[in-house]
Design a protein around this motif. Sequence first.
Motif, PDB file in Angstrom:
ATOM      1  N   LEU A 143      45.639  63.510  74.061  1.00 13.57           N
ATOM      2  CA  LEU A 143      44.708  62.986  75.054  1.00 13.57           C
ATOM      3  C   LEU A 143      43.380  62.564  74.437  1.00 13.57           C
ATOM      4  CD1 LEU A 143      43.879  62.385  77.983  1.00 13.57           C
ATOM      5  CD2 LEU A 143      43.272  64.826  78.190  1.00 13.57           C
ATOM      6  N   TRP A 144      42.917  63.287  73.429  1.00 17.73           N
ATOM      7  CA  TRP A 144      41.615  62.967  72.826  1.00 17.73           C
ATOM      8  C   TRP A 144      41.558  61.524  72.346  1.00 17.73           C
ATOM      9  CZ3 TRP A 144      39.705  60.987  68.372  1.00 17.73           C
ATOM     10  CH2 TRP A 144      38.319  61.020  68.235  1.00 17.73           C
ATOM     11  N   SER A 145      42.595  61.049  71.706  1.00 16.91           N
ATOM     12  CA  SER A 145      42.608  59.669  71.202  1.00 16.91           C
ATOM     13  C   SER A 145      42.461  58.663  72.331  1.00 16.91           C
ATOM     14  CB  SER A 145      43.902  59.389  70.425  1.00 16.91           C
ATOM     15  OG  SER A 145      43.940  60.184  69.257  1.00 16.91           O
ATOM     16  N   TRP A 146      43.081  58.949  73.451  1.00 10.48           N
ATOM     17  CA  TRP A 146      42.964  58.056  74.601  1.00 10.48           C
ATOM     18  C   TRP A 146      41.535  58.069  75.137  1.00 10.48           C
ATOM     19  CZ3 TRP A 146      46.381  54.490  76.037  1.00 10.48           C
ATOM     20  CH2 TRP A 146      47.649  54.585  75.452  1.00 10.48           C
ATOM     21  N   LEU A 147      40.960  59.255  75.271  1.00  4.26           N
ATOM     22  CA  LEU A 147      39.594  59.353  75.787  1.00  4.26           C
ATOM     23  C   LEU A 147      38.595  58.659  74.871  1.00  4.26           C
ATOM     24  CD1 LEU A 147      39.604  63.071  76.963  1.00  4.26           C
ATOM     25  CD2 LEU A 147      39.494  61.039  78.435  1.00  4.26           C
ATOM     26  N   PHE A 148      38.724  58.836  73.580  1.00  6.22           N
ATOM     27  CA  PHE A 148      37.746  58.316  72.636  1.00  6.22           C
ATOM     28  C   PHE A 148      37.999  56.859  72.274  1.00  6.22           C
ATOM     29  CE2 PHE A 148      35.653  57.702  68.558  1.00  6.22           C
ATOM     30  CZ  PHE A 148      34.436  58.339  68.750  1.00  6.22           C
ATOM     31  N   PHE A 149      39.192  56.544  71.803  1.00  9.68           N
ATOM     32  CA  PHE A 149      39.462  55.205  71.285  1.00  9.68           C
ATOM     33  C   PHE A 149      39.872  54.191  72.345  1.00  9.68           C
ATOM     34  CE2 PHE A 149      40.151  57.659  67.298  1.00  9.68           C
ATOM     35  CZ  PHE A 149      39.149  57.069  66.564  1.00  9.68           C
ATOM     36  N   ALA A 150      40.733  54.581  73.266  1.00  9.80           N
ATOM     37  CA  ALA A 150      41.227  53.619  74.257  1.00  9.80           C
ATOM     38  C   ALA A 150      40.253  53.449  75.413  1.00  9.80           C
ATOM     39  CB  ALA A 150      42.600  54.045  74.775  1.00  9.80           C
ATOM     40  N   TRP A 151      39.785  54.558  75.956  1.00 11.87           N
ATOM     41  CA  TRP A 151      38.935  54.495  77.149  1.00 11.87           C
ATOM     42  C   TRP A 151      37.448  54.585  76.822  1.00 11.87           C
ATOM     43  CZ3 TRP A 151      42.676  58.696  79.125  1.00 11.87           C
ATOM     44  CH2 TRP A 151      43.902  58.113  79.443  1.00 11.87           C
ATOM     45  N   ARG A 152      37.128  54.963  75.585  1.00 10.53           N
ATOM     46  CA  ARG A 152      35.744  55.016  75.088  1.00 10.53           C
ATOM     47  C   ARG A 152      34.817  55.855  75.969  1.00 10.53           C
ATOM     48  NH1 ARG A 152      35.694  48.968  72.486  1.00 10.53           N
ATOM     49  NH2 ARG A 152      37.530  49.405  71.241  1.00 10.53           N
ATOM     50  N   LEU A 153      35.302  57.025  76.311  1.00 14.32           N
ATOM     51  CA  LEU A 153      34.571  57.970  77.148  1.00 14.32           C
ATOM     52  C   LEU A 153      34.079  59.118  76.264  1.00 14.32           C
ATOM     53  CD1 LEU A 153      37.076  57.991  80.152  1.00 14.32           C
ATOM     54  CD2 LEU A 153      34.879  56.780  80.014  1.00 14.32           C
ATOM     55  N   GLY A 154      32.944  58.913  75.620  1.00 15.38           N
ATOM     56  CA  GLY A 154      32.442  59.861  74.637  1.00 15.38           C
ATOM     57  C   GLY A 154      32.214  61.262  75.170  1.00 15.38           C
ATOM     58  N   ALA A 155      31.571  61.374  76.331  1.00 16.05           N
ATOM     59  CA  ALA A 155      31.280  62.706  76.879  1.00 16.05           C
ATOM     60  C   ALA A 155      32.574  63.446  77.221  1.00 16.05           C
ATOM     61  CB  ALA A 155      30.384  62.590  78.109  1.00 16.05           C
ATOM     62  N   LEU A 156      33.513  62.752  77.839  1.00 19.94           N
ATOM     63  CA  LEU A 156      34.793  63.404  78.163  1.00 19.94           C
ATOM     64  C   LEU A 156      35.564  63.752  76.894  1.00 19.94           C
ATOM     65  CD1 LEU A 156      36.055  61.484  81.320  1.00 19.94           C
ATOM     66  CD2 LEU A 156      35.318  63.864  81.152  1.00 19.94           C
ATOM     67  N   ALA A 157      35.523  62.879  75.897  1.00 20.20           N
ATOM     68  CA  ALA A 157      36.192  63.171  74.628  1.00 20.20           C
ATOM     69  C   ALA A 157      35.585  64.413  73.981  1.00 20.20           C
ATOM     70  CB  ALA A 157      36.101  61.976  73.682  1.00 20.20           C
ATOM     71  N   LEU A 158      34.263  64.547  74.075  1.00 18.67           N
ATOM     72  CA  LEU A 158      33.609  65.730  73.515  1.00 18.67           C
ATOM     73  C   LEU A 158      34.047  67.001  74.251  1.00 18.67           C
ATOM     74  CD1 LEU A 158      31.613  67.138  71.644  1.00 18.67           C
ATOM     75  CD2 LEU A 158      29.819  66.595  73.312  1.00 18.67           C
ATOM     76  N   GLY A 159      34.011  66.974  75.569  1.00 18.57           N
ATOM     77  CA  GLY A 159      34.453  68.137  76.336  1.00 18.57           C
ATOM     78  C   GLY A 159      35.903  68.482  76.055  1.00 18.57           C
ATOM     79  N   GLU A 160      36.716  67.463  75.916  1.00 17.68           N
ATOM     80  CA  GLU A 160      38.139  67.670  75.677  1.00 17.68           C
ATOM     81  C   GLU A 160      38.389  68.239  74.284  1.00 17.68           C
ATOM     82  OE1 GLU A 160      42.341  66.952  74.934  1.00 17.68           O
ATOM     83  OE2 GLU A 160      40.642  66.289  73.752  1.00 17.68           O
ATOM     84  N   VAL A 161      37.640  67.785  73.277  1.00 13.89           N
ATOM     85  CA  VAL A 161      37.862  68.308  71.925  1.00 13.89           C
ATOM     86  C   VAL A 161      37.379  69.761  71.819  1.00 13.89           C
ATOM     87  CG1 VAL A 161      35.750  67.537  70.721  1.00 13.89           C
ATOM     88  CG2 VAL A 161      37.916  67.642  69.482  1.00 13.89           C
ATOM     89  N   VAL A 162      36.365  70.128  72.595  1.00  9.38           N
ATOM     90  CA  VAL A 162      35.958  71.538  72.651  1.00  9.38           C
ATOM     91  C   VAL A 162      37.095  72.363  73.262  1.00  9.38           C
ATOM     92  CG1 VAL A 162      34.356  73.183  73.728  1.00  9.38           C
ATOM     93  CG2 VAL A 162      33.480  71.077  72.684  1.00  9.38           C
ATOM     94  N   LEU A 163      37.671  71.864  74.346  1.00 15.33           N
ATOM     95  CA  LEU A 163      38.822  72.532  74.958  1.00 15.33           C
ATOM     96  C   LEU A 163      39.980  72.613  73.961  1.00 15.33           C
ATOM     97  CD1 LEU A 163      40.388  73.747  77.347  1.00 15.33           C
ATOM     98  CD2 LEU A 163      40.930  71.398  78.042  1.00 15.33           C
ATOM     99  N   LEU A 164      40.219  71.537  73.229  1.00 13.71           N
ATOM    100  CA  LEU A 164      41.287  71.533  72.224  1.00 13.71           C
ATOM    101  C   LEU A 164      41.047  72.634  71.192  1.00 13.71           C
ATOM    102  CD1 LEU A 164      43.789  70.384  70.816  1.00 13.71           C
ATOM    103  CD2 LEU A 164      42.291  68.670  69.748  1.00 13.71           C
ATOM    104  N   TRP A 165      39.807  72.784  70.727  1.00 13.27           N
ATOM    105  CA  TRP A 165      39.502  73.822  69.739  1.00 13.27           C
ATOM    106  C   TRP A 165      39.858  75.207  70.299  1.00 13.27           C
ATOM    107  CZ3 TRP A 165      36.805  78.273  69.041  1.00 13.27           C
ATOM    108  CH2 TRP A 165      36.658  78.709  67.727  1.00 13.27           C
ATOM    109  N   VAL A 166      39.497  75.451  71.552  1.00  9.44           N
ATOM    110  CA  VAL A 166      39.804  76.736  72.187  1.00  9.44           C
ATOM    111  C   VAL A 166      41.323  76.928  72.269  1.00  9.44           C
ATOM    112  CG1 VAL A 166      39.657  78.059  74.345  1.00  9.44           C
ATOM    113  CG2 VAL A 166      37.629  76.868  73.463  1.00  9.44           C
ATOM    114  N   LEU A 167      42.033  75.895  72.672  1.00  6.51           N
ATOM    115  CA  LEU A 167      43.490  75.984  72.773  1.00  6.51           C
ATOM    116  C   LEU A 167      44.136  76.236  71.415  1.00  6.51           C
ATOM    117  CD1 LEU A 167      44.130  73.093  75.319  1.00  6.51           C
ATOM    118  CD2 LEU A 167      44.519  75.542  75.720  1.00  6.51           C
ATOM    119  N   VAL A 168      43.636  75.571  70.381  1.00  3.23           N
ATOM    120  CA  VAL A 168      44.180  75.792  69.038  1.00  3.23           C
ATOM    121  C   VAL A 168      43.891  77.226  68.598  1.00  3.23           C
ATOM    122  CG1 VAL A 168      44.066  75.110  66.601  1.00  3.23           C
ATOM    123  CG2 VAL A 168      44.063  73.355  68.395  1.00  3.23           C
ATOM    124  N   ALA A 169      42.688  77.722  68.867  1.00  4.95           N
ATOM    125  CA  ALA A 169      42.342  79.102  68.500  1.00  4.95           C
ATOM    126  C   ALA A 169      43.268  80.092  69.208  1.00  4.95           C
ATOM    127  CB  ALA A 169      40.875  79.390  68.828  1.00  4.95           C
TER     128      ALA A 169
END
Length: 164
Positions: free
Chosen positions: A95-121
Amino acid sequence: MASSTRREWMGLGGWLLVAFAAAAIGGRASVNAAAFYARLVRPAWAPPGWLFGPVWTVLYLMMAIAAWLVWRERGRAGARTALSLWVVQLAANALWSWLFFAWRLGALALGEVVLLWVLVALTLVAFWRIRPLAGMLLLPYLLWVGFATALTFSVWRLNPGLLG
């Protein structure tokens, strides 16, 4: 080849297929990523665009092997929570790639990558409890997602016009 050995190799193939299918889904959003990344104002510590493909390829390979080790240790039913976390973090990763590169939604991409870090942890801890080697295989991924979080924040802040 014994049926149990064949089952294990087919299992590895299945986990590789799932991991690289997620990579392909994220990759579809990144078709024009190189050109877009080149247009972005980036911090001095940002890696060159060509580095992302090889790094992610190795990380997806390690993710698949980690899931396979957990599956081999406990089976799908015995590792349901850990493997479910793995699938959820994989979806968040794509999803991060879609938020950042395709849809260019920086704030949502940032929130999502923080969530991703938590999920990976959480996945790393769950895997470690079942098979420590599987948890260790996710450590470079966790570190890279931490780096990606800092990079996402920095690039978003430097490019308000491009990453609204």
